[in-house]
Design a protein around this motif. Structure first.
Motif, mmCIF file in Angstrom:
data_model
loop_
_atom_site.group_PDB
_atom_site.id
_atom_site.type_symbol
_atom_site.label_atom_id
_atom_site.label_comp_id
_atom_site.label_asym_id
_atom_site.label_seq_id
_atom_site.Cartn_x
_atom_site.Cartn_y
_atom_site.Cartn_z
ATOM 1 N N CYS A 1 28.512 15.903 -0.299
ATOM 2 C CA CYS A 1 28.361 15.204 0.982
ATOM 3 C C CYS A 1 28.024 13.731 0.816
ATOM 4 N N ASN A 2 27.717 13.300 -0.399
ATOM 5 C CA ASN A 2 27.395 11.901 -0.702
ATOM 6 C C ASN A 2 26.152 11.435 0.045
ATOM 7 N N ALA B 1 22.309 3.674 8.633
ATOM 8 C CA ALA B 1 20.898 3.526 9.009
ATOM 9 C C ALA B 1 20.505 2.067 9.155
ATOM 10 N N GLN B 2 21.162 1.159 8.434
ATOM 11 C CA GLN B 2 20.822 -0.255 8.477
ATOM 12 C C GLN B 2 21.538 -1.013 9.577
ATOM 13 N N HIS B 3 22.534 -0.410 10.221
ATOM 14 C CA HIS B 3 23.283 -1.120 11.270
ATOM 15 C C HIS B 3 22.361 -1.415 12.457
ATOM 16 N N CYS C 1 33.725 -1.616 10.577
ATOM 17 C CA CYS C 1 33.095 -1.860 9.280
ATOM 18 C C CYS C 1 32.293 -0.659 8.793
ATOM 19 N N LEU C 2 31.988 0.286 9.667
ATOM 20 C CA LEU C 2 31.320 1.514 9.264
ATOM 21 C C LEU C 2 32.316 2.614 8.928
ATOM 22 N N PHE C 3 33.454 2.627 9.631
ATOM 23 C CA PHE C 3 34.500 3.635 9.407
ATOM 24 C C PHE C 3 35.802 2.912 9.045
ATOM 25 N N PRO C 4 35.882 2.306 7.854
ATOM 26 C CA PRO C 4 37.067 1.485 7.525
ATOM 27 C C PRO C 4 38.365 2.267 7.456
ATOM 28 N N TYR C 5 38.318 3.551 7.126
ATOM 29 C CA TYR C 5 39.522 4.371 7.022
ATOM 30 C C TYR C 5 39.626 5.394 8.163
ATOM 31 N N SER C 6 38.727 5.315 9.135
ATOM 32 C CA SER C 6 38.619 6.283 10.244
ATOM 33 C C SER C 6 38.147 7.653 9.775
ATOM 34 N N LYS C 7 37.868 7.815 8.500
ATOM 35 C CA LYS C 7 37.305 9.075 8.019
ATOM 36 C C LYS C 7 35.814 9.101 8.342
ATOM 37 N N GLY C 8 35.319 10.288 8.650
ATOM 38 C CA GLY C 8 33.931 10.420 9.049
ATOM 39 C C GLY C 8 33.712 10.269 10.536
ATOM 40 N N TYR D 1 23.683 8.830 4.573
ATOM 41 C CA TYR D 1 24.825 8.532 3.719
ATOM 42 C C TYR D 1 24.405 7.617 2.569
ATOM 43 N N GLY D 2 25.108 7.744 1.440
ATOM 44 C CA GLY D 2 24.673 7.151 0.188
ATOM 45 C C GLY D 2 24.348 5.674 0.221
ATOM 46 N N ASP D 3 25.219 4.828 0.805
ATOM 47 C CA ASP D 3 24.989 3.388 0.741
ATOM 48 C C ASP D 3 24.039 2.887 1.822
ATOM 49 N N GLY D 4 23.654 3.761 2.773
ATOM 50 C CA GLY D 4 22.664 3.391 3.786
ATOM 51 C C GLY D 4 23.161 2.464 4.869
#
Length: 379
Positions: free
Chosen positions: A22-23, A311-313, A275-282, A305-308
């Protein structure tokens, strides 16, 4: 001192663990021997729910979309959810007040990008004399052009957009843009103290009521400017706007027959947060092998999620929380009619007759009750 030192040592001993499926990255997350969290390890489905095969991994943000300012992200977004966000004194971010969404004749997302500065629905409130030094209002034309070309080629939610060179030339090469600003001489602070007593039990309302917006400084002649701003916001189809000495009375907005819904619109979050969903995945509203029905579980997965980045947005979490709460309201709340002890219950036929006769007294007795919703008075 020994207790403090013991506490510090215990905190330093905590480790952040990463799940390969799940990363997600969590503190002291229970793991299996295959470096999988217990949730993913116990998922015996052919396609695990929160795996990349189920399109639940939004993947890494490409170089073209990294380090874009908040305004630059707004300029390349196809839709723009709006919520009241303010900065706290200690540097944190919070959302206050009530967030209600009215569909204002929005039939489709934007297709011609980038947006222009005057098309961004952001209003800044600041104290008089403040200097425009906030870096988030800076725009770089080349970065926006690179981001749009990348999105058009790699993001299915942006595959049908038209990149306007004329609009790009109207943006600064590297400089700030003008944002609609309201200046005040008072300290900007959170004054939301919850519902007033009159809201919990309003009783009978005497006389005519109007919805108004107060204008603070009466010594400045800003009537014409305010009238133009309000007319631009409400549009020509929403009725007459009245500008008085102290108040601006705005008519009730009209609604479109085909509004844009955050509950059903495909690629909703990808179009709002590219910028959060660059490929529309998720994204919550996409087709996947295993459907996830709980937006709460989906949001929790993204927060860890791994890169955070989720949560930081600055405001993504507030938008999602508001959507979750309104969805719960639709499912768990109901209308009730207040009555005094000893009164005969109002039947459906009597209520229908009162509405047909335009009896306004029934409006003072109807409440939208949701005792199961956290944060409400009934809860």
């Amino acid at each position: 001192m020994d207790c403090i030192r013991s506490f510090e040592l215990e905190q330093m001993s905590y480790s952040i663990r990463h799940c390969l499926i799940c990363n997600e990255r969590r503190v002291e997350m229970k793991m299996s021997s295959e470096n999988e969290c217990l949730r993913c390890h116990n998922d015996k489905g052919t396609v695990k729910m929160f795996s990349n095969k189920n399109f639940m991994d939004p993947l890494e943000v490409p170089e073209e979309l990294r380090n874009l300012t908040l305004i630059e992200q707004q300029l390349i977004s196809r839709i723009s959810p709006i919520i009241n966000v303010h900065l706290l004194k200690h540097g944190g971010i919070a959302a206050n007040g009530h967030c209600v969404t009215f569909p204002q004749c929005i039939n489709e997302p934007a297709q011609i990008l980038p947006l222009l500065p005057e098309e961004i629905k952001i209003i800044r409130v600041r104290k008089c004399g403040s200097v425009d030094s906030f870096k988030e209002y800076n725009v770089r034309r080349a970065e926006i052009e690179y981001a749009l070309h990348w999105l058009k080629s790699n993001n299915p939610a942006f595959s049908d957009i038209t990149i306007s060179q004329d609009r790009l030339t109207k943006l600064p090469q590297n400089g700030p843009i003008q944002i609609q600003t309201i200046e005040t001489t008072h300290d900007i602070q959170n004054s939301d103290k919850g519902p007033a007593k009159e809201q919990n039990g309003p009783g009978e309302v005497q006389g005519e009521t109007n919805s108004c917006v107060g204008l603070p400084d009466l010594n400045v002649d800003i009537k014409h400017q305010v009238e133009q701003v309000v007319k631009e916001v409400v549009g020509p189809e929403h009725g007459k706007v009245t500008v008085g000495r102290k108040y601006v009375c705005i008519p009730w907005p009209t609604q479109s027959d085909t509004p844009l819904s955050e509950f059903t619109t495909r690629y909703f979050f990808s179009m709002a947060f590219p910028c959060l969903f660059p490929y529309s995945k998720g994204d919550f509203h996409i087709n996947r092998p295993r459907t996830i029905t709980s937006m709460t579980e989906w949001a929790e997965h993204l927060m860890w999620y791994g890169d955070g980045r989720f949560a930081q947005h600055p405001y993504f979490k507030f938008i999602v929380h508001n959507i979750i709460m309104r969805k719960r309201t639709f499912k768990q709340s109901s209308y009730v009619v207040k009555q005094h002890l000893g009164e005969e219950p109002i039947t459906f036929e009597e209520l229908k007759d009162m509405l047909q006769r335009r009896d306004n007294s029934v409006a003072q007795k109807v409440m939208y009750f949701g005792a199961c919703l956290r944060g409400t008075t009934q809860y």
